[in-house]
Design a protein around this motif. Structure first.
Motif, short mmCIF file in Angstrom:
data_model
loop_
_atom_site.label_atom_id
_atom_site.label_comp_id
_atom_site.label_asym_id
_atom_site.label_seq_id
_atom_site.Cartn_x
_atom_site.Cartn_y
_atom_site.Cartn_z
N GLY A 1 0.78 -1.22 0.00
CA GLY A 1 0.00 0.00 0.00
C GLY A 1 0.81 1.28 0.00
O GLY A 1 2.04 1.26 -0.07
N ALA A 2 0.10 2.39 0.07
CA ALA A 2 0.73 3.71 0.12
C ALA A 2 -0.28 4.70 0.68
O ALA A 2 -1.49 4.55 0.52
CB ALA A 2 1.18 4.15 -1.27
N ALA A 3 0.24 5.72 1.36
CA ALA A 3 -0.57 6.83 1.85
C ALA A 3 -0.04 8.10 1.21
O ALA A 3 1.16 8.35 1.23
CB ALA A 3 -0.50 6.93 3.36
N LEU A 4 -0.95 8.90 0.62
CA LEU A 4 -0.57 10.13 -0.05
C LEU A 4 -1.28 11.32 0.55
O LEU A 4 -2.47 11.24 0.89
CB LEU A 4 -0.93 10.08 -1.55
CG LEU A 4 -0.07 9.23 -2.46
CD1 LEU A 4 -0.57 7.80 -2.46
CD2 LEU A 4 -0.09 9.79 -3.87
N THR A 5 -0.56 12.41 0.66
CA THR A 5 -1.15 13.68 1.07
C THR A 5 -0.54 14.77 0.19
O THR A 5 0.68 14.82 0.01
CB THR A 5 -0.84 14.01 2.53
OG1 THR A 5 -1.29 12.93 3.37
CG2 THR A 5 -1.55 15.30 2.96
N VAL A 6 -1.39 15.63 -0.36
CA VAL A 6 -0.92 16.80 -1.10
C VAL A 6 -1.37 18.03 -0.34
O VAL A 6 -2.54 18.18 0.00
CB VAL A 6 -1.47 16.82 -2.54
CG1 VAL A 6 -1.06 18.11 -3.25
CG2 VAL A 6 -0.97 15.61 -3.32
N LEU A 7 -0.39 18.90 -0.05
CA LEU A 7 -0.68 20.13 0.66
C LEU A 7 -0.32 21.33 -0.22
O LEU A 7 0.63 21.27 -1.01
CB LEU A 7 0.12 20.22 1.96
CG LEU A 7 -0.06 19.08 2.96
CD1 LEU A 7 1.13 18.13 2.87
CD2 LEU A 7 -0.19 19.61 4.38
N GLN A 8 -1.07 22.41 -0.08
CA GLN A 8 -0.73 23.67 -0.72
C GLN A 8 -0.98 24.79 0.28
O GLN A 8 -2.02 24.83 0.93
CB GLN A 8 -1.56 23.89 -1.99
CG GLN A 8 -1.11 25.13 -2.78
CD GLN A 8 -1.81 25.26 -4.12
OE1 GLN A 8 -3.00 24.95 -4.23
NE2 GLN A 8 -1.10 25.71 -5.14
#
Length: 573
Positions: free
Chosen positions: A47-54
């Motif tokens: 698996g993988a966990a992704l977070t995109v922040l701006q």
């Protein structure tokens, strides 16, 4: 497992990027993430966990796949992951910067102040030289691999220190040269613990992670420690297998365990100029030098890589490979966190990064060769490409290029590519010198501008810069009587260790060692041999360069590769 790259790129391309500072379209970004990572969202997939922040705010947050395949445990943003060994350097180096800010040590402290038994030639080596990998000390693993062929060997730090105390000469010019070196990190850890008067994991917990609220992040120097919920590491894309290779560093052992949620706090600290983390990073950028053998980018040994992609500066956080757990795009105030337990999620994250950048111009966009339709096998054409191909690209290790080659063999009607004696895979023809590895999508093109020049092989991999291989032409065949000259026993005074070189019944030179299986020596030119060096789950190739005395008799050899400039074995019988 296949990533639907074409679909994903279409979706990513729909993210509004007409202005660099324009907010990211949340819906389009989530669709792009799902398109790229949906193959991981299965019961039999790592698996993988992704977070995109701006601008410090979460734009999208998705998790996929499984943390523990045997028990079907879902991967989440709270799943602890043991980072790849070298990926712990960012956190260890930040602790070093904190200690300097507290006055516990200085970057210009002499290493012999802490270890007076180190050799005289190292008297001017500083803490900063350790951080920059310009100390000249032997790499601990390179020495041990000559005797054990396994980075998992249990060797205590006192044994490594004895090897350093007896090191006869520097591998590189101290303070000036460069050689990536795990011994430097081992010495750094030991110095840091002496400076702060406690174990480094405890110091980092008290001074770094706890103040940031990173409750699930810690230095994991005990391989046997039970870590609840820890994501098992896996590799491969059908079938997936469990990765059991955990390197052991006698002095360093700076593995880090963290979660995607905790990395959000790390990103926030890096972007807050009042934070000790941001100030520590600024200090590291101020004092440390980029790796000098990688001029195309600013690659720091403390885990940051400043790279220009499609004309935009990107800061990548990771180790010595391309498995980056944080990618920051300062111009857009964007950060991408990607933490996983497989070996395919990093490629998908790189694809996602391209979509978060301003669009590439035709001049900067990676250009892949065109190959529209699969062609029927042509044994006559394939026979033209058979041979050994070398690439001399400069890596992060040192000024000596890593030894990388492909052996191409015709087996029936299929052109096979081998990275080593047994790691072969078939290539599919697309005509006109174009071939493709259908398993990982790598495209190859063979060209030859003139009939009397070496055959050229250009290899494209996952939107990276292409690698160019040249075929070794007119390879020499060495007689049995010539090879017989190199047989005998060879001794390393530094290691107090012997190699025995023997000639097999089949006419091959072999290295015999008491603790390592017999190893084949591949002659490449006069007095030079190529040797595959196994190290647990990996392999590297080293050179044995033989010397002769005034009577033209072989009197010893020097071991050389990108993490060992010169290690001498004398012929004793």
């Amino acid at each position: 497992m296949r990533l639907p790259i074409a679909i994903a790129l279409v979706l990513i391309g729909s993210i509004p990027l007409s202005a660099i500072t324009q907010p990211i379209d949340r819906v389009a970004l989530t669709e792009a993430m799902d398109a790229l990572f949906s193959p991981f969202d299965e019961d039999d997939s790592p698996g993988a966990a992704l977070t995109v922040l701006q601008n410090g705010q979460v734009v999208a947050k998705q998790s996929y796949g499984v943390a523990h395949l045997e028990h079907g445990v879902p991967f989440t943003h709270r799943t602890p992951v043991r980072l790849i060994y070298s990926e712990g350097r960012e956190f260890m180096a930040m602790g070093l910067a904190l200690m300097e800010a507290e006055g516990l040590l200085r970057f210009d402290d002499r290493v012999r102040t802490y270890f007076p038994k180190l050799p005289e030639w190292s008297k001017n080596v500083t803490i900063l030289d350790l951080l920059d990998h310009s100390s000249g000390f032997d790499d601990e693993w390179s020495l041990l691999l000559l005797m054990t062929a396994d980075m998992r060997s249990k060797v205590e730090k006192e044994q490594v220190l004895r090897l350093l105390y007896d090191q006869p000469a520097p591998q590189i010019e101290p303070g000036q040269g460069y050689m990536y070196n795990n011994t430097d990190m081992a010495l750094l850890r030991m110095i840091m613990e002496r400076a702060c008067g406690q174990r480094l994991p405890d110091y980092l917990e008290q001074r770094l992670f706890s103040p940031l609220g990173m409750a699930s992040t810690f230095m994991n120097d005990d391989i046997e420690q039970i870590i609840p919920g820890l994501a098992e590491p896996y590799y491969g894309q059908g079938p997936v297998r469990k990765a059991r290779f955990i390197k052991h560093s006698p002095g360093g052992d700076y593995r880090m365990v963290t979660t995607a949620d905790d990395l959000e706090k790390w990103v926030a600290a890096l972007e807050d100029t009042s934070s000790p983390v941001a100030q520590g990073a600024a200090r590291l950028y101020q004092v440390a030098r980029p790796i000098p053998v990688l001029p195309a980018e600013r690659h720091y040994t403390f885990g940051h890589v400043v790279r220009t992609i499609n004309g935009t500066e990107v800061v990548l956080h990771g180790g010595v490979g391309d498995n980056f757990y944080i990618t920051r795009i300062p111009a857009r105030k964007v950060a991408l966190i990607c933490l996983g337990n497989g070996d395919a999620h990093a490629a998908a994250a790189r694809q996602l990064t391209y979509g978060l950048l301003p669009p590439a111009s035709p001049a900067t966009a990676p250009q892949l060769p065109s190959a529209s339709e699969q062609a029927p096998p042509d044994p006559a054409e394939c026979a033209l490409y058979v041979g050994r191909y070398f690439v001399q690209d400069v890596g992060y290790n040192s000024h000596i290029p890593p030894i990388r080659f492909l052996d191409l063999k015709l087996e029936g009607e299929v052109l096979m590519a081998y990275h080593g004696p047994t790691e072969g895979y078939p290539l599919t023809s697309f005509g006109n010198g174009h071939f493709k590895d259908m398993d990982d999508g790598s495209m190859m093109r063979f060209t030859r501008s003139e009939t009397d020049t070496a055959m050229k092989l250009v290899l494209w991999m996952d939107r990276m810069e292409p690698l160019t291989f040249l075929r070794e032409e007119n390879r020499t065949t060495f007689s049995r009587s010539y090879l017989q000259q190199f047989t005998g026993r060879y001794y390393s005074p530094h290691l107090d260790y012997y190699f025995r070189l023997v000639l097999s019944d089949e006419g091959h030179l072999l290295i015999q060692r008491p603790t390592v299986p017999d190893t084949y020596m591949d002659p490449t030119s006069e007095n030079r041999f190529l040797v595959e060096q196994k190290n647990g789950g990996y392999s590297t190739y080293i050179r044995l360069i033989f010397s002769r005395n005034s009577g033209n008799e072989v009197d010893g050899f020097t071991v050389q590769y990108s993490r060992m400039m010169h290690h001498r074995f004398e012929k004793v019988e």
